[in-house]
Each structure stands twice: as structure tokens, then as C-alpha cells.
Design a protein around this motif. Structure first.
Motif, mmCIF file in Angstrom:
data_model
loop_
_atom_site.group_PDB
_atom_site.id
_atom_site.type_symbol
_atom_site.label_atom_id
_atom_site.label_comp_id
_atom_site.label_asym_id
_atom_site.label_seq_id
_atom_site.Cartn_x
_atom_site.Cartn_y
_atom_site.Cartn_z
ATOM 1 N N PHE A 31 62.626 29.348 12.941
ATOM 2 C CA PHE A 31 63.492 29.985 13.931
ATOM 3 C C PHE A 31 63.347 29.289 15.291
ATOM 4 O O PHE A 31 64.331 29.011 15.977
ATOM 5 C CB PHE A 31 63.159 31.460 14.091
ATOM 6 N N ARG A 32 62.101 29.036 15.671
ATOM 7 C CA ARG A 32 61.841 28.385 16.965
ATOM 8 C C ARG A 32 62.463 26.996 17.007
ATOM 9 O O ARG A 32 63.058 26.599 18.013
ATOM 10 C CB ARG A 32 60.337 28.294 17.210
ATOM 11 N N GLN A 33 62.331 26.257 15.898
ATOM 12 C CA GLN A 33 62.881 24.904 15.853
ATOM 13 C C GLN A 33 64.395 24.924 16.025
ATOM 14 O O GLN A 33 64.952 24.122 16.789
ATOM 15 C CB GLN A 33 62.514 24.235 14.526
ATOM 16 N N SER B 98 64.761 45.319 17.955
ATOM 17 C CA SER B 98 65.724 45.019 16.900
ATOM 18 C C SER B 98 65.903 46.238 16.005
ATOM 19 O O SER B 98 64.937 46.755 15.450
ATOM 20 C CB SER B 98 65.228 43.827 16.068
ATOM 21 N N ASP B 99 67.153 46.698 15.862
ATOM 22 C CA ASP B 99 67.434 47.869 15.048
ATOM 23 C C ASP B 99 67.957 47.516 13.663
ATOM 24 O O ASP B 99 67.783 48.277 12.716
ATOM 25 C CB ASP B 99 68.458 48.774 15.741
ATOM 26 N N ILE C 97 60.437 36.753 23.613
ATOM 27 C CA ILE C 97 61.615 37.333 22.953
ATOM 28 C C ILE C 97 61.199 38.438 21.991
ATOM 29 O O ILE C 97 61.749 39.548 22.013
ATOM 30 C CB ILE C 97 62.398 36.230 22.213
ATOM 31 N N ARG C 98 60.217 38.161 21.152
ATOM 32 C CA ARG C 98 59.809 39.133 20.125
ATOM 33 C C ARG C 98 59.200 40.382 20.744
ATOM 34 O O ARG C 98 59.259 41.465 20.149
ATOM 35 C CB ARG C 98 58.817 38.484 19.155
ATOM 36 N N PRO D 211 70.488 42.555 19.017
ATOM 37 C CA PRO D 211 70.052 41.700 20.133
ATOM 38 C C PRO D 211 69.223 40.496 19.693
ATOM 39 O O PRO D 211 69.181 39.480 20.391
ATOM 40 C CB PRO D 211 69.208 42.653 20.994
ATOM 41 N N LEU D 212 68.571 40.599 18.534
ATOM 42 C CA LEU D 212 67.731 39.505 18.053
ATOM 43 C C LEU D 212 68.527 38.459 17.268
ATOM 44 O O LEU D 212 68.024 37.377 16.968
ATOM 45 C CB LEU D 212 66.612 40.073 17.174
ATOM 46 N N ALA D 213 69.778 38.773 16.945
ATOM 47 C CA ALA D 213 70.540 37.976 15.977
ATOM 48 C C ALA D 213 70.644 36.505 16.360
ATOM 49 O O ALA D 213 70.545 35.620 15.507
ATOM 50 C CB ALA D 213 71.941 38.577 15.809
ATOM 51 N N ARG D 214 70.837 36.203 17.622
ATOM 52 C CA ARG D 214 71.069 34.819 18.050
ATOM 53 C C ARG D 214 69.863 33.923 17.813
ATOM 54 O O ARG D 214 69.981 32.686 17.832
ATOM 55 C CB ARG D 214 71.451 34.780 19.528
#
Length: 506
Positions: free
Chosen positions: A67-69, A87-88, A81-82, A26-29
Motif C-alpha cells: 500500500f505504501r509503495q 475506517s467504517d 494515516i492509519r 476515508p481510507l479507500a484512496r
């Protein structure tokens, strides 16, 4: 692992990555921070392994600012988000010293490496292994993922593939690794003295402990084994000797990099007009050229021949000082030429950023310099007639592949990965037996060599549009066939299977 026990997971350990497949986690994007071929390979492996049903984990640095940029998120959005997504399979190594870095090797790389390796040894590796019943293969990338991580894996009998994307190493002072139980790892570490301190040579340690190492180019491996560049401080003796030792034991593979299809021009979100080899390529590239010219300050001219440098401004490897020497004279002598440079200096060194900026400012809109921005960099490939560099050495290189995929020729020095991948462009209309090749090579690492290569490229791009369109489409198609990412992933899976005792991972 013996047959019947269950599946085996792969843990990729890398300081950076390109864009990840959303189905991985789920965190990948939200995770992307590539600065070269390493990140692209990691991205492609995550995509290929995940889509084949292999349990793939990635441990990488939590470069929150970057990452944010890249996701265009503010601090509050990132926080949400975090703190709301579990995240697995993506394991971010977090620290205040890492969060605000612009890239994996920015700031103080040894401190970053120490924190990265400490958390991997103390938590990440054992947690990923435990959730898979002890069945794990580690694939480490670059020196920052080596050091005590690979020593710990050796100590715990975890098979390791270590990929050498570049021969740089980091001599990590032992006293920076407080919190790691070092006594048990001593037999597996490669120690060196550096500035009076006892240090771990992270690259040599990784090579020493890996069951198999892989290179990303055949020619560069040969150059290492044959002691090329003896007068240059390119390769530490420790690293070169460990490479030779692995080679003599038959534990070296060569697996060339292959860009993920997600970066092909028909999929790239950063282009003004997307296109593929079946489209009107020159018309599409002209539209992207106009947008690139507007964004970089180049003179807006759809008929300009754009020569594109998309590499970091590195005078120890990439040859930026050679380009600085000839850029202004080249665009004066070749009136319809433009040169664009998109890349950052190395570390805190802004010397070449300032030099390139001054050259661009004084060129009257014929030369542009911009610091690295992913959107602008990708648009540059679509705008370029030729993508070029002047590398002293190159383990693989990616800019030639990207240029060819985007319908540009590639020009670079005849070394390492460019020797493997760039074939001289020859045409049947000029008397050759058939149309072949994808660019131009030059031999000498100096201004004369680069001038020769760029002049050859320039001469081709002055030829009639119908001829160029035909050749460019051929190059685009051949590049996709030659560097098929599925083939690259399968080669790595075969190595993982070997490390898994010959048992498939699934």
C-alpha cells in the motif's frame, strides 16, 4: 431477509483489490494491491455498489508495504494515516506476517490464509453483520477467502456467493487455525490429507458452502465440466467434483470480468499522453512507446512494433517458458519487432526472472524485462501494438481486454477466457464481409503455436497506418460496449438479490 426489515449490506472478502472509490471510505484512496483480474473486479464492484447507494464493505489483507509503495508514502506518513482516519467500510486484516509481503500470495500463503480466515470468523463477519441488523450477503473471492469463512457463514445462515477466479486451492492444516472454534464447523468443512496432516481444502469448502458460485468465463466452466486437462495437475479432484455438484443443482452463474472505467487510457495517470477512441490513437501510442522504451532500456524507435507480455512469469499456467524459447529468434527474424516483459516470478521462485533478464541483456535493446510495477505495466499497454500470452488454461484473463482498451490487438492460446473474448481479426479489404475481431488465437501450447500467433499480429501491425488506426479505434469502442462494467455490477447485484430472498438490497 423479509421485506420491511431494512437494507442488506454486501461484504466482499478478497485477499487483494485494485484502486477503490474515495467515496466508499476515508481510507479507500490508500488501499490498492491488485495483481490481476481479481483485484480489478473487486475494485469495480466497490465502485459500482457504492455509487448505487448499496452498503458495501471490503475485508482484505493489510499489505502495508505494498500500500505504501503504491501511494508513495514513507513509514511515518502511513502511521499517521492509519492512526488518524477511522475506517467504517474497509476492514484490514493485520498481522506482522502480512504487513511486509509484496502481494497476497507472497511469503507463506497458507499462514497468511490462516490469519486472514481466523480474524474474519472471529471478528469481521459478525461485526459487519451486527451493524446491519443481521442483514448481510457475503461475496467471497478465491480460495484464501474460502475455507472456514464460508463454513462459518453456512453455520450462521449467511448467504454466500463465491467467485472462482482461478481453480488453485490451499490445503490449510487444521492446527494452523488455533483460536477458531472448529467443532461447530466440522460438518461444513472439506477435509483432505496432505503430507500426513489433516487439512481443509479451502476452495472445495468454499464451493461446498456457497449458495451460488460464479465463474468469470463461460468456456473455462465448460472445460471444468468436461474434464479438460486430465494429464495436468491443474484442478484438484475435490474442486472439480464440487463444481459439478453445484452445476447439477443449477447454482452456477457466469459473469465475465469488466475493467473499471478508471483504468481507461483517457483516465490513466501513468501515461505520458492520455487518449481515447476519438483521439489520434497511433500518435498517442507512439508518444507512450517512446517513454516506455526509455524506461525499460529498449532501443528508442518510434516505428518499432512492440509485443507486450504483462503477465506473471508462471510456467504452470501462463507459458513463460514458451516465450523464453522463441523471443530471441523472433526479434532477429522480425527486424522491427521489440518484446517487453513486465511481471514477477511466482512466489519465491526467481528462475524465470533471471532467464528473462539474461535474454533481455543479450538482445541488444530488442527485448526488455522488468519486474512488476503498476506505473510501468500500465504504460506498457499504451505503448504496445499487441498484448500477448501463451496460457495453458485461463478462467478469464484480463490482459486481452486491457490491450484492446488501450488500442492494441490481443494474441493468446485458444483456451478458457481467451476463447470467449478474442475473435480473429478479419478485414473487408481482404475479402471478409465486414471488419471484425480484435486479435489472434493459436491452438498449440508450444513454441510453434506462439510463433504463429505473434507472426499474425506482426503482419497486421506492418500494414498502413490509416488502416490500423481505423481498426484499432473500432476495437477500442467495441471493447467498451462488450465489457461494460455497469452491466457486470448489475449481474452481481441480481445474484445478491436472489440470495437476499428476492428482496432488493436497498
Amino acid at each position: 431477509m423479509k421485506a420491511g426489515i431494512g437494507k442488506t449490506a454486501v461484504l466482499l472478502i478478497a485477499p487483494e483489490t485494485g484502486r477503490l472509490p474515495e467515496e466508499m471510505d476515508p481510507l479507500a484512496r490508500y488501499i490498492s494491491c491488485k495483481s490481476g483480474g481479481l483485484g480489478e473486479v473487486v475494485s469495480c464492484l466497490c465502485e459500482g455498489l457504492t455509487r448505487r447507494g448499496i452498503e458495501c464493505h471490503l475485508a482484505t489483507l493489510n499489505l502495508k508495504k505494498r500500500f505504501r509503495q503504491e501511494c508513495r508514502l514513507d513509514e511515518d506518513s502511513w502511521y499517521q494515516i492509519r492512526h488518524s482516519i477511522k475506517s467504517d467500510r474497509i476492514h484490514l486484516v493485520s498481522s506482522s506476517m502480512i504487513s511486509y509481503l509484496s502481494g497476497a500470495y507472497a511469503g507463506a500463503p497458507l499462514q497468511t490464509a490462516a490469519e486472514f480466515q481466523r480474524q474474519l470468523v472471529n471478528a469481521v463477519v459478525k461485526n459487519v453483520r451486527a451493524r446491519n441488523g443481521g442483514n448481510l450477503v457475503i461475496h467471497s473471492h478465491d480460495w484464501m477467502a474460502g475455507g472456514v469463512v464460508t463454513a462459518y457463514a453456512k453455520y450462521r445462515h449467511i448467504p454466500v456467493l463465491h467467485t472462482i477466479h482461478n481453480v488453485h486451492t490451499g490445503n490449510l492444516p487444521v492446527d494452523m487455525l488455533s483460536g477458531v472454534e472448529m467443532d461447530r464447523l466440522v460438518p461444513y468443512l472439506f477435509f483432505v490429507k496432505d503430507n500426513g496432516s489433516c487439512c481443509i481444502d479451502c476452495q472445495a469448502t468454499a464451493i461446498k458452502n456457497a449458495d451460488i458460485i460464479s465463474f468469470v468465463g463461460e468456456r473455462f466452466l465448460k472445460e471444468m465440466l468436461e474434464d479438460h486437462f486430465p494429464d495436468q495437475s491443474i484442478v484438484a479432484g475435490s474442486v472439480r467434483n464440487e463444481i459439478k455438484e453445484k452445476y447439477h443443482h443449477g447454482a452456477v452463474h457466469t459473469i465475465p470480468n469488466a475493467p473499471s472505467p478508471s483504468v481507461y487510457p483517457e483516465h490513466c495517470e501513468h501515461l505520458t499522453r492520455k487518449y481515447g477512441p476519438e483521439d489520434d490513437v497511433l500518435t498517442s501510442k507512439r508518444e507512450n512507446l517512446l517513454e516506455f522504451q526509455k524506461r525499460t532500456g529498449l532501443n528508442v524507435n518510434p516505428d518499432a512494433i512492440l509485443l507486450y507480455w504483462p503477465s506473471r512469469l508462471d510456467s504452470t499456467q501462463k507459458g513463460i517458458e514458451i516465450l523464453e524459447d522463441i523471443a530471441h529468434r523472433f526479434v532477429i527474424d522480425h527486424g522491427d519487432a521489440q518484446i517487453a516483459i513486465v511481471g514477477d516470478g511466482v512466489g519465491h521462485d526467481r528462475t524465470h526472472e533471471e532467464i528473462c533478464g539474461r535474454i533481455a541483456w543479450s538482445s541488444g535493446g530488442k527485448i526488455a524485462y522488468q519486474r512488476f510495477d503498476e506505473s510501468l505495466s500500465m504504460l506498457g499497454f499504451a505503448a504496445a501494438a499487441d498484448v500477448f500470452g501463451a496460457s495453458l488454461y485461463e478462467p478469464c484473463g484480463q490482459i486481452d481486454q486491457m490491450g484492446n482498451l488501450y488500442g492494441a490487438t490481443a494474441t493468446n492460446r485458444d483456451t478458457g477466457g481467451y476463447h470467449d473474448k478474442i475473435r480473429e481479426l478479419t478485414l473487408s479489404i481482404d475479402g471478409a464481409s465486414e471488419d471484425s475481431g480484435n486479435g489472434f488465437l493459436f491452438r498449440d501450447y508450444d513454441a510453434g503455436g506462439l510463433w504463429y500467433g505473434l507472426r499474425r499480429a506482426f503482419e497486421f501491425h506492418r500494414r498502413p497506418a490509416e488502416l490500423r488506426e481505423r481498426q484499432i479505434k473500432r476495437i477500442m469502442r467495441e471493447t467498451r460496449r462488450r465489457y461494460d462494467p455497469s452491466r457486470m455490477v448489475e449481474q452481481y447485484i441480481n445474484v445478491y438479490k436472489h440470495l437476499n430472498g428476492g428482496v432488493p438490497l436497498l
